[in-house]
Design a protein around this motif. Structure first.
Motif, short mmCIF file in Angstrom:
data_model
loop_
_atom_site.label_atom_id
_atom_site.label_comp_id
_atom_site.label_asym_id
_atom_site.label_seq_id
_atom_site.Cartn_x
_atom_site.Cartn_y
_atom_site.Cartn_z
N MET A 45 48.63 35.18 75.95
CA MET A 45 49.01 35.92 77.16
C MET A 45 47.80 36.07 78.09
O MET A 45 46.70 36.36 77.61
CB MET A 45 49.48 37.34 76.77
N LYS A 49 49.01 30.35 82.04
CA LYS A 49 49.98 29.25 81.86
C LYS A 49 50.91 29.13 83.07
O LYS A 49 51.17 28.03 83.56
CB LYS A 49 50.81 29.47 80.58
N ASP A 68 59.45 32.92 80.08
CA ASP A 68 59.87 34.32 80.29
C ASP A 68 60.85 34.42 81.47
O ASP A 68 61.81 35.20 81.42
CB ASP A 68 58.66 35.23 80.54
N VAL A 79 61.86 41.03 80.18
CA VAL A 79 61.36 40.78 78.82
C VAL A 79 61.04 42.10 78.12
O VAL A 79 61.40 42.31 76.95
CB VAL A 79 60.10 39.89 78.88
N TRP A 83 62.68 43.24 74.58
CA TRP A 83 61.77 43.45 73.45
C TRP A 83 61.94 44.85 72.87
O TRP A 83 62.09 45.03 71.65
CB TRP A 83 60.33 43.24 73.94
N PHE A 91 64.23 38.67 70.80
CA PHE A 91 63.44 38.04 71.84
C PHE A 91 62.97 36.65 71.40
O PHE A 91 63.05 35.68 72.16
CB PHE A 91 62.22 38.90 72.21
N ALA A 114 56.06 30.41 76.45
CA ALA A 114 55.60 31.78 76.18
C ALA A 114 54.54 31.74 75.07
O ALA A 114 54.54 30.85 74.22
CB ALA A 114 56.77 32.65 75.75
N GLY A 115 53.63 32.73 75.12
CA GLY A 115 52.50 32.74 74.20
C GLY A 115 52.88 32.69 72.73
O GLY A 115 52.15 32.17 71.90
N LEU A 156 53.64 43.86 74.02
CA LEU A 156 52.68 43.68 72.93
C LEU A 156 51.29 44.22 73.29
O LEU A 156 50.46 44.45 72.42
CB LEU A 156 52.57 42.20 72.58
N ARG A 172 46.63 33.06 65.80
CA ARG A 172 47.38 32.00 66.47
C ARG A 172 46.58 30.74 66.79
O ARG A 172 47.18 29.69 67.03
CB ARG A 172 47.97 32.52 67.79
C1 S3P Z 1 54.31 37.01 74.19
C2 S3P Z 1 53.95 36.44 75.37
C3 S3P Z 1 54.62 36.77 76.64
C4 S3P Z 1 56.04 37.23 76.43
C5 S3P Z 1 56.12 38.31 75.41
C6 S3P Z 1 55.47 37.93 74.07
C7 S3P Z 1 53.55 36.65 72.97
O1 S3P Z 1 54.62 35.62 77.50
O2 S3P Z 1 56.84 36.15 76.05
O3 S3P Z 1 55.52 39.45 75.96
O4 S3P Z 1 54.01 36.95 71.85
O5 S3P Z 1 52.45 36.06 73.10
P1 S3P Z 1 53.31 35.07 78.26
O6 S3P Z 1 52.51 34.31 77.25
O7 S3P Z 1 53.86 34.18 79.32
O8 S3P Z 1 52.58 36.25 78.79
#
Ligand code: S3P
Length: 207
Positions: A45, A49, A68, A79, A83, A91, A114-115, A156, A172
Motif C-alpha cells: 500500500m 501502483k 480497489d 473498500v 472490510w 474482501f 491490490a497490495g 489495515l 509479503r
Molecule cells: C490492502 C491494500 C489496499 C486495499 C485494502 C487491503 C492490502 O489496496 O485493497 O486496504 O492488504 O495490502 P492498495 O494496495 O491499492 O492500497
C-alpha cells in the motif's frame, strides 16, 4: 534479461535496460503490441501502483484497471466499509475476482493489483500463468508511511501504520518476489521515471 522461469531479477530495471533496446514513447503514440498482454503492478500500500499505473496506461494508450476501484464499482461500497462490515475474507474474495477478471481481459491492460493479492496461492498462480509482465514496485516502509498518511481509506493502516507496513514488508516481500518478473525501486524518483521503468519492463522480459 529476466525470464518468466527465473522470475524477478535482483537488480533495478534502470540497470537492466542498459542491456536492452529501450521502448521510447511519445505521449500520443499507441503501442499495439510489445510482447505481453498485460502489465500488472504489485506492491505494498502506498507504493504508487495506481498513480504509476495511470501514467503507464496513458503512455501506452492502454486501458487501466485498478483493483480497489473495480471492487467499489461492483459493490457500490467503499473498500473500508466492505472490510469493516463484511470482514477480510469477503474482501479477499472480491479482490481475487477482480484480479482474475482483469487478467482475462482480451485487450492489453495495465492492472494496478491490490497490495494483498499475493497472499493467496491461487492469485499467485494466476499471476504466474497469465500472459502478463508483473512489475513489483518496492519502497522503504518508512517512505510508505509518509505516502499513506493523508489517506483514510485503508483500514489495515488504522493502527500503527509504520509497524503494520514493516510487518507486511517482512511477510509479503517473498510473495511479491515469487510472482514478479521485474523489481522497480521507487526511492525518491518521479512517477514519470518509475513509469518509464515499468514500460521498459514490457520489452525486457523474455517470455
Ligand atoms: C490492502 C491494500 C489496499 C486495499 C485494502 C487491503 C492490502 O489496496 O485493497 O486496504 O492488504 O495490502 P492498495 O494496495 O491499492 O492500497
Amino acid at each position: 534479461m529476466p525470464t518468466r522461469s527465473g522470475r524477478a531479477c535482483e537488480c533495478r530495471v534502470s540497470e537492466q535496460i542498459a542491456h536492452i533496446s529501450c521502448v521510447r514513447l511519445r505521449r500520443t503514440q499507441r503501442i499495439v503490441t510489445v510482447g505481453a498482454s498485460h502489465l500488472v503492478l504489485i506492491g505494498l500500500m502506498g507504493v504508487g501502483k495506481s498513480t504509476v499505473g495511470r501514467r503507464v496506461a496513458a503512455e501506452l494508450g492502454w486501458p487501466h484497471v485498478d483493483s480497489d476501484q473495480v471492487i467499489e464499482a461492483r459493490t457500490g461500497r467503499p473498500v473500508r466499509e466492505i472490510w469493516l462490515a463484511d470482514g477480510e475474507p469477503t474482501f479477499r474474495a472480491l479482490e481475487a475476482e477482480a484480479l482474475r477478471d482483469a487478467l482475462r481481459r482480451a485487450e492489453p491492460t495495465v492492472i494496478a493489483a491490490a497490495g494483498g493479492v499475493v497472499l493467496s496461492a491461487d492469485n499467485r498462480r494466476a499471476l504466474h500463468d497469465a500472459d502478463a509482465v508483473v512489475v513489483w514496485l518496492t519502497a522503504d516502509p518508512a517512505r510508505l508511511v509518509e505516502r499513506t498518511r493523508a489517506d483514510a481509506h485503508r483500514p489495515l493502516l488504522d493502527d500503527d501504520p509504520e509497524a503494520t507496513l514493516r510487518e507486511m514488508a517482512i511477510t509479503r516481500d517473498s510473495l511479491y518476489r515469487e510472482v514478479a518478473d521485474v523489481v522497480v525501486e521507487v526511492g525518491e524518483r518521479t512517477v514519470e521515471e518509475i513509469a518509464a521503468d515499468a514500460v521498459a519492463a514490457l520489452s525486457s522480459v523474455d517470455r
